[in-house]
Design a protein around this motif. Sequence first.
Motif, short mmCIF file in Angstrom:
data_model
loop_
_atom_site.label_atom_id
_atom_site.label_comp_id
_atom_site.label_asym_id
_atom_site.label_seq_id
_atom_site.Cartn_x
_atom_site.Cartn_y
_atom_site.Cartn_z
N ASP A 293 0.88 -1.18 0.00
CA ASP A 293 0.00 0.00 0.00
C ASP A 293 0.91 1.22 0.00
N GLU A 294 1.25 1.70 -1.20
CA GLU A 294 2.20 2.80 -1.34
C GLU A 294 1.71 3.77 -2.41
N PRO A 295 1.07 4.88 -2.01
CA PRO A 295 0.52 5.83 -2.98
C PRO A 295 1.55 6.38 -3.96
N ALA A 296 2.82 6.42 -3.58
CA ALA A 296 3.84 6.95 -4.48
C ALA A 296 3.99 6.11 -5.75
N LEU A 297 3.49 4.87 -5.71
CA LEU A 297 3.58 4.00 -6.89
C LEU A 297 2.43 4.23 -7.86
N ASP A 298 1.47 5.04 -7.48
CA ASP A 298 0.32 5.30 -8.36
C ASP A 298 0.76 5.91 -9.69
N ALA A 299 1.87 6.62 -9.68
CA ALA A 299 2.35 7.29 -10.89
C ALA A 299 3.11 6.36 -11.82
N ALA A 300 3.24 5.08 -11.46
CA ALA A 300 3.96 4.09 -12.29
C ALA A 300 5.33 4.61 -12.70
N PRO A 301 6.24 4.82 -11.74
CA PRO A 301 7.52 5.46 -12.03
C PRO A 301 8.40 4.72 -13.02
N ARG A 302 8.21 3.40 -13.17
CA ARG A 302 9.00 2.64 -14.14
C ARG A 302 8.07 1.85 -15.07
N GLY A 303 6.96 2.43 -15.42
CA GLY A 303 6.04 1.78 -16.33
C GLY A 303 5.57 0.44 -15.79
N THR A 304 5.58 -0.56 -16.66
CA THR A 304 5.10 -1.89 -16.24
C THR A 304 6.15 -2.70 -15.51
N ALA A 319 14.45 -9.15 -12.59
CA ALA A 319 13.32 -8.48 -13.23
C ALA A 319 12.30 -8.11 -12.17
N LEU A 320 11.55 -7.06 -12.46
CA LEU A 320 10.42 -6.66 -11.62
C LEU A 320 9.25 -6.34 -12.54
N THR A 321 8.10 -6.89 -12.22
CA THR A 321 6.87 -6.55 -12.92
C THR A 321 5.97 -5.76 -11.96
N HIS A 322 5.59 -4.56 -12.38
CA HIS A 322 4.59 -3.79 -11.62
C HIS A 322 3.24 -4.24 -12.15
N ALA A 323 2.75 -5.32 -11.59
CA ALA A 323 1.62 -6.04 -12.19
C ALA A 323 0.33 -5.22 -12.21
N THR A 324 0.15 -4.36 -11.22
CA THR A 324 -1.07 -3.56 -11.19
C THR A 324 -1.00 -2.37 -12.14
N VAL A 325 0.15 -2.07 -12.69
CA VAL A 325 0.24 -1.14 -13.81
C VAL A 325 0.07 -1.89 -15.12
N LYS A 326 0.69 -3.05 -15.20
CA LYS A 326 0.64 -3.84 -16.44
C LYS A 326 -0.78 -4.28 -16.78
N TRP A 327 -1.58 -4.65 -15.76
CA TRP A 327 -2.91 -5.20 -16.00
C TRP A 327 -3.97 -4.35 -15.29
N GLY A 336 -6.51 -0.25 -5.07
CA GLY A 336 -5.59 0.79 -4.61
C GLY A 336 -4.23 0.29 -4.17
N ARG A 337 -4.12 -0.99 -3.93
CA ARG A 337 -2.82 -1.55 -3.56
C ARG A 337 -2.01 -1.87 -4.81
N HIS A 338 -0.74 -2.18 -4.63
CA HIS A 338 0.14 -2.47 -5.75
C HIS A 338 0.72 -3.88 -5.61
N VAL A 339 0.73 -4.60 -6.73
CA VAL A 339 1.32 -5.94 -6.78
C VAL A 339 2.63 -5.86 -7.54
N LEU A 340 3.71 -6.23 -6.88
CA LEU A 340 5.05 -6.22 -7.46
C LEU A 340 5.59 -7.64 -7.47
#
Length: 469
Positions: A293-304, A319-327, A336-340
């Motif tokens: 739960d990190e609001p700073a990731l809402d901006a997708a700083p490294r895309g997917t 490798a890292l997948t920002h899954a909640t940006v990708k999908w 609202g949470r982020h899956v990495l």
Amino acid sequence: MTDVVVVGGGVAGLVAARDLAKGGANVVLVEASGVLGGMVRRHTVAGIDLDMAADSFATRTDAISRLAIELGLGNDVVTPDQRGAWLMTRDGRTSPIPATGLLGIPGTPMAADVLAVVGQKGALRAQMDSLLPGPVGSKAPSLGELVRRRMGERVLDDLVVPIAGGVHSTHPDRLDPDRVAPGLRAALLRDGSLARAVLSLRSRAAAGSAVQGIRGGIVRLVDELVADTETYHVDVRLHTTATAVEEHAVEVTGPDGVTERLVADHVLASTPDPRRASAADRTGIELVTLVVDEPALDAAPRGTGMLVHPDAESVAAKALTHATVKWPWLAEAADGRHVLRLSYATPPDGPAGARADGAAGSGPHGAAGAVSDAGGPAGVATSLPVDPSDPVGVRALRDASTLLGVRMGTDRVQGVARVRWYGPDTTAAGLADGVVGIGEASTGRGLSGIVAGARAAAERILEDADLGT
């Protein structure tokens, strides 16, 4: 007598068994573990259902989309967010992945996004590719050597190693270009340069994203395939180990320890021969999933997400997948949470493992994870919860913070899980003459290619005039 015995209940085995049974064959499917689908399985982290490994498939062919339609999932095939992924070089520099490339090989070596990664000297060396005769490097045994000969060491190390290596979990010097980039050699000879060959292959690819997914996860393909094995009366035998695989028979040991010889007209195997003399040659893969739960990731700083050079000193993850940006569908489910998802070449406490059966790479730029049969030692191919404050959790959170440029503390973590697998086995499957090889063990990585290969093998058998006689 049984028409067909299929050894291995990963994706390749399920697809072949389903198609054969649907076509009227009497099919027995044997799987050593108690789970079908191999690595294409689900786990739950912080209350969110997620794929345990592969979360996308390549769209170079329509093999998966056609299968999805047949399974009733056609309307749930989705395209990832188009912001794209980034990469980290050996020396820790980060940049968006260049737009006109193939496995990191640039189609336009002097483009601004290529210059930003390899620098002017590296780009000028890559541009020399256009001056070399077409045959130079065309017979290279590996993708790495092909790129090295045509475009130089800098492009190989800064672009192809993190991208191709991240997608396929293997260094480019161990990747067969004919498997990972079909048609590249022919295009090189035809067009006269590697850059033009890349542009040619990209122009011939279907319009749209290079990868797609399934709303709700790739695992839904397995759910429907398993349901179809019941519909078409496949004799599925779990906890049943093949001890000998021959052209017309498979010797198995069942869960009760009793040995049985299954005689059949045809035998397909998605695993190496159980009596193969050569040892497996493969790397370990560990996937660590963080829900934060990190609001700073809402901006997708490294895309997917990011693909990382294996020798980058600042992080251990490859490798890292920002899954909640990708999908987008996953972002909605995460509320609202982020899956990495972070992947590691080897776990911190020893090699990972699961028998190889099937496909694909492990990063934000491609399909994540090999698709292998479940099973093996305790803790392998199993999702295990992790305390955010233990070494595995601390390492993953530190790497995620570094790669995304956002400092996160353990107080932001709502769940962590780890899964261990084997990477692709580069040793030949060693199947007996007459046994039809399917899956990664015989046809190489990539979920699309594995599905296409399994379906083609089933179709050939169904066309056999002697089937069922």
